[in-house]
Design an enzyme around this catalytic site. Structure first.
Site, PDB file in Angstrom:
ATOM      1  NE  ARG A 112      37.827  69.966  61.687  1.00 27.50           N
ATOM      2  CZ  ARG A 112      37.751  70.806  60.645  1.00 27.50           C
ATOM      3  NH1 ARG A 112      38.007  72.092  60.816  1.00 27.50           N
ATOM      4  NH2 ARG A 112      37.381  70.385  59.448  1.00 27.50           N
ATOM      5  CB  CYS A 139      36.217  77.041  64.003  1.00 29.55           C
ATOM      6  SG  CYS A 139      35.719  78.466  63.003  1.00 29.55           S
ATOM      7  CG  ASP A 191      33.501  81.521  62.890  1.00 33.21           C
ATOM      8  OD1 ASP A 191      34.690  81.712  62.556  1.00 33.21           O
ATOM      9  OD2 ASP A 191      32.702  80.866  62.186  1.00 33.21           O
ATOM     10  NE  ARG A 211      35.773  74.023  54.217  1.00 35.49           N
ATOM     11  CZ  ARG A 211      36.522  74.596  55.162  1.00 35.49           C
ATOM     12  NH1 ARG A 211      37.339  75.595  54.860  1.00 35.49           N
ATOM     13  NH2 ARG A 211      36.468  74.167  56.402  1.00 35.49           N
ATOM     14  CD  GLN A 269      36.644  73.687  64.093  1.00 37.70           C
ATOM     15  OE1 GLN A 269      37.233  73.714  63.032  1.00 37.70           O
ATOM     16  NE2 GLN A 269      37.285  73.530  65.244  1.00 37.70           N
ATOM     17  CG  HIS A 308      32.660  73.875  60.073  1.00 36.39           C
ATOM     18  ND1 HIS A 308      33.155  72.738  59.469  1.00 36.39           N
ATOM     19  CD2 HIS A 308      33.734  74.684  60.277  1.00 36.39           C
ATOM     20  CE1 HIS A 308      34.457  72.855  59.323  1.00 36.39           C
ATOM     21  NE2 HIS A 308      34.844  74.024  59.809  1.00 36.39           N
TER      22      HIS A 308
HETATM   23  N1  NVA Z   1      32.307  80.546  59.651  1.00 33.51           N
HETATM   24  C1  NVA Z   1      33.573  80.427  58.951  1.00 33.51           C
HETATM   25  C2  NVA Z   1      34.278  79.189  59.391  1.00 33.51           C
HETATM   26  C3  NVA Z   1      35.607  78.963  58.730  1.00 33.51           C
HETATM   27  C4  NVA Z   1      36.253  77.687  59.159  1.00 33.51           C
HETATM   28  C5  NVA Z   1      33.331  80.400  57.460  1.00 33.51           C
HETATM   29  O1  NVA Z   1      32.372  79.764  57.023  1.00 33.51           O
HETATM   30  O2  NVA Z   1      34.091  81.042  56.713  1.00 33.51           O
HETATM   31  N1   CP Z   2      38.312  75.633  60.987  1.00 34.12           N
HETATM   32  C1   CP Z   2      38.403  75.296  59.699  1.00 34.12           C
HETATM   33  O1   CP Z   2      37.541  74.592  59.130  1.00 34.12           O
HETATM   34  O2   CP Z   2      39.522  75.763  59.099  1.00 34.12           O
HETATM   35  P1   CP Z   2      39.857  75.769  57.545  1.00 34.12           P
HETATM   36  O3   CP Z   2      38.912  76.728  56.882  1.00 34.12           O
HETATM   37  O4   CP Z   2      41.287  76.226  57.468  1.00 34.12           O
HETATM   38  O5   CP Z   2      39.679  74.389  56.986  1.00 34.12           O
END
Ligand code: NVA
Ligand code: CP
Length: 324
Positions: free
Chosen positions: A306, A278, A238, A123, A153, A150
């Protein structure tokens, strides 16, 4: 069960380039419709075993390295618990506690880590970083979220729809909000899996032109989010401000005020529509409490799925297709 030609034991001690046979999951477009159909069926089987407390350890003696440069709750827990349940182990690394924050090049990180483990989850911020890591990895690499994508997800979200409502091909997914990583992955999934995304993002937050172009006639763009919701089978949104964009929070609060999924918007969707998010969510911003905590919401199922979907993904990437 087919054995894999890849893994930490493959290649020579001096090899620095990966085998071209190594598969990665860096974005939805990396996999075919047939591969997703296989993964959804494996997810169903693996989830069923988990629900029956049946031991299933195909990844015994295998290790997952997880590299986090952004925060996480679901991604960390689902990958770590999933790997344990498959009989393997997971290692949790962060930028702050590793040499990443001291400037170790991603190519060096990839060579070192992939010589000791069987699969890597990353990540990070830029998609280019996971792609550079994958280019130097001798084991499969999974994108656990970047600014641009992502895929894990959306893998779980599509499985959740199929589990609740049946095939997704030909259906309509309404996206309300930011033109972010989640929307990009939904748009790639629409093309691969044959559904349509009705997207509405505020002025000044346009969809990535390359992603939009690639989606072809699987996307329709609406200036009014209410129009995007009409007849949709999934309504999803989101956070207004994704990780890495915190400096824009106040400007985004003003720009996104009308891009909130509320009861009035859900009433325009198909009567059997599901609400997805998500998570983490901000009630009162991108979604009302009444919707996210209401009867059409499947946000907890998405989060739990997930783990099941990623177990199928880990199994596929590490040992290949399984018929048991
Ligand atoms: N779009 C959000 C998703 C978090 C799981 C982010 O990137 O922070
Ligand atoms: N939805 C998701 O990826 O959650 P986290 O940021 O908690 O991993």
């Amino acid at each position: 069960m087919m054995s894999t030609p890849t893994g930490h034991g493959a290649g020579t001690a001096t090899a620095t380039k990966p085998s071209p046979k190594v598969r990665h999951f860096l974005r939805i477009a990396d996999f075919s419709a047939d591969e997703f159909a296989y993964l959804f069926e494996r997810t169903r089987i693996i989830k069923d075993r988990f629900k029956r407390y049946e031991l299933y350890h195909p990844l015994r003696d295998r290790t997952l390295a997880m590299v986090f440069e952004k925060n996480s709750t679901r991604t960390r827990v689902s990958f770590e618990a999933g790997m344990t349940q498959l009989g393997g182990a997971a290692i949790f690394l962060t930028s702050e506690t590793s040499q990443i924050s001291r400037g170790e090049p991603v190519e060096d990180l990839a060579r070192v880590i992939s010589g000791m483990v069987d699969v890597v989850m990353i990540r990070t911020f830029k998609q280019a970083v996971v792609e550079r890591f994958a280019a130097y990895s001798r084991v499969p690499v999974i994108n656990g979220l970047t600014d641009e994508h992502h895929p894990c997800q959306v893998l779980a979200d599509v499985f959740t729809y199929i589990e609740q409502r049946g095939p997704i091909a030909g259906k309509t997914v309404c996206w309300v909000g930011d033109a972010n990583n989640m929307l990009n992955s939904w748009l790639e999934a629409a093309r691969v899996l044959g559904f349509t995304v009705h997207a509405s993002t505020p002025p000044g937050y346009p969809i990535d032109p390359a992603i939009l172009l690639a989606a072809g006639d699987h996307v329709r763009v609406f200036s009014d989010p209410m129009d995007a919701a009409r007849g949709a089978h999934i309504v999803t949104t989101d956070v207004w401000t994704s990780m890495g964009f915190e400096a824009e929070t106040e400007a985004r609060k003003a720009a996104f005020a009308d891009w909130c999924v509320d009861e009035e918007m859900m009433a325009l969707a198909d009567p059997g529509a599901l609400f997805m998010h998500c998570l983490p969510a901000h009630r009162g911003e991108e979604v009302t409490a009444g919707v996210i905590d209401g009867p059409q919401s499947v946000v907890w199922e998405e989060a739990w799925n997930r783990m099941h979907a990623q177990k199928a993904l880990l199994e596929y990437l590490v040992i290949g297709e399984v018929r048991s």
